[in-house]
Enzyme design. Structure first.
Site, PDB file in Angstrom:
ATOM      1  N   HIS B 125     -34.201 -48.926 -20.904  1.00 18.88           N
ATOM      2  CA  HIS B 125     -35.145 -49.203 -21.991  1.00 18.88           C
ATOM      3  C   HIS B 125     -34.509 -50.255 -22.909  1.00 18.88           C
ATOM      4  CE1 HIS B 125     -37.372 -48.256 -25.736  1.00 18.88           C
ATOM      5  NE2 HIS B 125     -38.277 -47.665 -24.973  1.00 18.88           N
ATOM      6  N   ASP B 203     -28.742 -41.820 -22.174  1.00 16.06           N
ATOM      7  CA  ASP B 203     -29.994 -41.921 -22.924  1.00 16.06           C
ATOM      8  C   ASP B 203     -30.901 -40.800 -22.420  1.00 16.06           C
ATOM      9  OD1 ASP B 203     -32.586 -42.427 -23.688  1.00 16.06           O
ATOM     10  OD2 ASP B 203     -32.545 -44.561 -23.206  1.00 16.06           O
ATOM     11  N   GLN B 206     -36.015 -39.309 -22.395  1.00 18.39           N
ATOM     12  CA  GLN B 206     -37.071 -38.765 -21.537  1.00 18.39           C
ATOM     13  C   GLN B 206     -36.724 -37.399 -20.954  1.00 18.39           C
ATOM     14  OE1 GLN B 206     -40.093 -39.834 -21.187  1.00 18.39           O
ATOM     15  NE2 GLN B 206     -39.794 -41.735 -22.317  1.00 18.39           N
ATOM     16  N   LYS B 229     -40.384 -36.986 -28.809  1.00 18.41           N
ATOM     17  CA  LYS B 229     -40.793 -36.883 -27.409  1.00 18.41           C
ATOM     18  C   LYS B 229     -40.649 -35.458 -26.889  1.00 18.41           C
ATOM     19  CE  LYS B 229     -39.215 -41.589 -26.392  1.00 18.41           C
ATOM     20  NZ  LYS B 229     -40.339 -42.500 -26.158  1.00 18.41           N
ATOM     21  N   CYS B 367     -41.226 -51.220 -22.579  1.00 18.31           N
ATOM     22  CA  CYS B 367     -39.924 -51.576 -23.151  1.00 18.31           C
ATOM     23  C   CYS B 367     -38.844 -51.679 -22.086  1.00 18.31           C
ATOM     24  CB  CYS B 367     -39.501 -50.594 -24.241  1.00 18.31           C
ATOM     25  SG  CYS B 367     -40.553 -50.659 -25.685  1.00 18.31           S
TER      26      CYS B 367
END
Ligand SMILES: Cc1ncc(COP(=O)(O)O)c(C=O)c1O
Ligand SMILES: Cc1ncc(COP(=O)(O)O)c(C=O)c1O
Ligand code: FES
Ligand code: FES
Lengths: 149, 410, 410, 149
Positions: B125, B203, B206, B229, B367
């Protein structure tokens, strides 16, 4: 299923988006420009050949959504043969049409009026403007990349 | 577990899901952008503002005490949520993006030197690319990217040992790709990196609310996540950092609360984690994040992960069956999102059409522009699921997509 | 104005004020730390999450469209709130602290060089000192401080021209002191600075919700404020920056939304203000900040300012009458807070005693340690008012303080 | 007016805070330390003279709240004459008292028990610990500044 969209995606628009007019490269163009819609990343390149402030011929290349392709195709039809001054007036009429849905009584929009539905889809206004912005910046002798913002 | 309702039973907890959009019941399939919020999280916000609102730390009066305790309890909760060893390893940030920027600045500015390599992957991203580009520009370091195989969107690990050189200072990679649905083997890669003395950042934007998350099992040095999220409010996220690393790092932002002593010309820093939290924090949203974590664990993150795989695979198969479609992301072991392009129909036309039927999709580069360029596309359409989504909603999506194909004469 | 209720009529809008603490009705006098929130602001949060919640920008579906429009409308509202010329001059941050850090990094790292001077005042909050110390350390610049006169807490401007040298790059100062209640002559100082070509930053954390605020009249280049001190939620604030300055500045944080194009090895930045807003913003709190600004203008910021002066002066006089007290801050033209020390009784003992009577005070250095050291104290007690506070509450405070004096045999 | 506080601010505490014992500087101290409560900025300096692991004499200086002053004063009375090992035990008993309010049956707290009320005021626990932390760090030969965190 998509009655509400019949207005935005009219047959004329679908036709132009499938078979865009004046598509390709114009050898011997004397002004050209690039444009980009930052929301989606779609890009256009436009080539014009002008003489005495009249758009003699033009071509464009680029890939994007149906609205963008149809609008660019219709735009090229509409401005071919027009003077720079006439193109400017037309752009203003068109801009007002797709942002507000309104046309003045003495407008010169012709076929461009099929894009009036865009004003109810604010997220897609930039699609309809991308080709126009590129054309205007080419006419103003501004070859560098413009964005639809 | 047998006493818990079926996942669809939790749908009623989300007020935003129960509305009509353009005359059709909302089918919200944009969860990778942000999830909807259960009423308990919304209530946590209202309750805080109606009963306990005050600034935290340094306050002695009752409201300030309540706010401080609730704020710091969220830190403990977050540490438990990702199985961190120490509560102090949790730093509150606005979200994943700020967390990564914090590392690129507070850790990177000291640790990364000219000629060093920052290793990323091609599916990152922008939030896990741009801060490193800026660090590279400042320090003279270089970026390298572990390649992606192509449309099936797997990391090409065949030459991984060539990438993990002694020049690499940090490996920063996504746990789950928001553009492809790929689940990366982060534990394996972190173990390899650690053997080379390479710092690792995961990261988890998600994955955080979608599966159990254990920083010790993953073996990463840093991990970033966003509350919004995972059923939490916007404006709050966490950076996890290994305690001994955090302790050696300089602060990034300066201001109230991150200091132990301030003189006119110099200051001493507060202890970790406060050293990295300057100014009044996002108190209410932090406290509401606690409610979100509790809620997710009540639902059960293993169940959510299983549902993701199931609904993601189901959607993938149904899309494949439609034909005239290009599909991105792995065929198997995928997360709960599908990324696709209908032949000759632009992603944004698809999204506009779907929206008219109440189906919220996202179109664009998600992104991940470098990945898009590598795949030779400018955008894709994406449907991303959460535990409250049902296979009926997937079926409805497929109907709508078929309708679009018909409209466009495909 | 005649149709608006008296200020005390707005008290009912604040649910948190209507509670008992330790068996006594809450008298909340810690507004300089954070204000209470009216129900309309709490409702704005709930409504957003219940009806419109989605990620902003780049989204085409209905919810995302609604969220994006509401988010950007807040930017317009904030520009109007401070009379900025351009909507793009508003950058959303977590609060004042992040806003100042943004300037110290994005502007300071390019504009400030070795030997340059960063001019502050002795009454600054840590948030308007530490980021500049860090910038000075990085660049080799020096800090200088406009002195404070002593307990009456005025800026000593007698030698101001000696401070405004050609080496000064920026003058950063607070509009209203959170430790003294001083209202600084910011328009005058910004005009002087501008004539010298010095950039100015006004810390409006304490003034934003307390009086009309006009960046063009002040004539500053930057201004920072926090939503949570002006009826808004925690986690959101604004940086105002003059458009032409913002346009020349490099970005600070990298990530989604702040770019126009990303390649593997380099990127181009988005336009101002997006260039300075990386990642998913704090959407809900931004939208609730809109509600807070509307609410404050309904109440009337001139009226709030008048009430501040009135209640602040009243409290100051009553405290003085008590005797055996040391008072800080100006005798006249003061804002709505009082800072004091009872003879031989520590500030924190005072706060603990007051709390037992339901009176929420703050004791400590108020994040102004250098000022405290200059005044020769380690802490003070502070009562800070807002428009919902009444003179009866001040009288109650005085009774409680007399009780404390009695208990301590003073 | 302040009935609920009679327990926390007992007469003994008020007396010690007004007239702290063992206040001042100790010439010839062989270990000393500084301490600071980061919440309020209050500081203490402590001087001990020990012989064969026994606290022979001690003095302290510092300014702060009544709880801090009383606790430090009582602490100095309590540890004078004790061995380092005894002081350690006492500190643990005291720490548990003011954080939980609990005392074991065979505790050695003596007068220190008057501080038991602190446990109901979590924001003030650090005040009661500041002097102790400084003393412990002096005994451990750790002269640098400690904080109450
Ligand atoms: C004068 C002043 N400046 C800056 C700040 C910092 O604001 P925030 O903590 O909201 O970032 C405050 C509030 O504490 C303040 O009173
Ligand atoms: C994989 C990934 N990383 C990072 C981010 C950035 O998260 P945020 O925008 O919440 O900071 C996102 C979300 O957009 C994401 O999907
Ligand atoms: S979506 Fe790219 S131009 Fe329309
Ligand atoms: S308030 Fe400083 S030690 Fe108690």
């Amino acid at each position: 299923m998509f009655e509400e969209l019949n207005d935005l995606y009219q047959q004329v628009i679908m036709d132009h988006s499938r078979k865009p007019h004046n598509f390709g490269i114009l050898a011997g163009a004397n002004c050209c420009a690039r444009g980009k819609n930052p929301l989606c990343g779609d890009q256009i390149q436009i080539f014009l050949s002008t003489e005495d402030h009249v758009v003699k011929d033009l071509r464009w290349e680029g890939d994007g959504c149906a609205i963008f392709k149809a609008s660019s195709s219709l735009m090229t039809d509409a401005i071919k043969g027009k003077t720079t001054a006439e193109v400017k007036v037309l752009f203003e009429e068109f801009h007002s049409l797709i942002t507000t849905g309104k046309m003045s009584e003495d407008h010169h929009l012709g076929k461009l009026a099929v894009l009036s539905g865009v004003n109810r889809f604010p997220a897609r206004v930039k699609c309809a403007l991308l080709g126009w912005r590129a054309a205007m910046s080419a006419l103003e002798g501004n070859p560098q990349s413009v964005t639809t913002e | 577990m047998s006493t818990r309702p079926a996942l669809s039973g939790y749908r009623k907890d989300f007020p935003a899901l129960h509305q009509k959009v353009h005359g059709h019941p909302l089918v919200y399939l944009d969860n990778a952008a942000t999830s909807q919020k259960p009423q308990v999280v919304i209530d946590a916000l209202s309750n805080f503002y109606q009963c306990d609102n005050a600034n935290v730390h340094r306050g002695i009066h009752e409201l300030s005490h309540r706010a401080s305790v609730a704020f710091e309890k969220t830190r403990e909760r977050a540490a438990r949520f990702i199985n961190a060893q120490h509560t102090e390893e949790i730093i509150f940030t606005r979200g994943t993006t700020e967390a990564i920027n914090l590392v690129a600045n507070a850790w990177g500015s000291d640790a990364v030197k000219e000629g060093d390599v920052i290793l990323l992957t091609e599916m990152e991203h922008h939030s896990n690319i741009v801060p490193w580009q800026m660090l590279a520009r400042r320090t003279g370091a270089k970026l390298a990217f572990i390649p992606v195989t192509g449309d099936e969107g797997l990391l090409d690990l065949s030459r991984i040992d060539e990438f993990l050189t002694s020049k690499v200072r940090i490996l920063a990679l996504t746990h789950i790709s928001n553009a492809l649905g790929t689940i990366n083997p982060v534990s394996e890669l972190c173990a390899k990196a650690r053997r080379m003395g390479i710092i690792t950042l995961v990261d988890a934007a998600q994955s955080a609310g979608h599966s159990p998350l254990d920083v010790r099992e993953i073996g990463c040095d840093f991990l970033a996540l966003s509350g919004h999220k995972m059923c939490g409010p916007t404006g709050i996220g966490c950076l996890y950092g290994r305690l001994d690393l955090l302790e050696t790092m300089s602060p990034w932002q300066g201001g109230g609360d991150m200091i132990s002593n301030v003189d006119f010309h110099e200051s001493q820093w507060n202890k970790v984690p406060h050293k990295f939290e300057a100014g009044t924090p996002n108190i209410a949203d932090t406290i509401a994040l606690h409610a979100a974590m509790d809620y997710l664990d009540e639902v059960g993150r293993e169940r959510i992960a299983a549902h993701d795989t199931e609904i993601g695979s189901y959607a993938f198969e149904q899309l494949k069956r439609m034909g005239k479609i290009r599909l991105f992301g792995p065929r198997e072991e995928r997360s709960g999102l599908v990324s696709f392009l209908l032949h000759n129909i632009h992603a944004h036309d698809v999204v506009t059409f779907a929206d008219q039927q109440g189906v919220a999709l996202r179109g664009g580069h998600h992104c991940t522009q470098p990945l898009m360029k590598k795949l030779g596309v400018s955008s894709t359409s994406r449907a991303s699921f959460y535990f409250y989504n049902t296979t009926e909603e997937v079926d409805h999506l497929i109907d709508v997509l078929r309708g679009i194909q018909k409209f466009f004469g495909e």
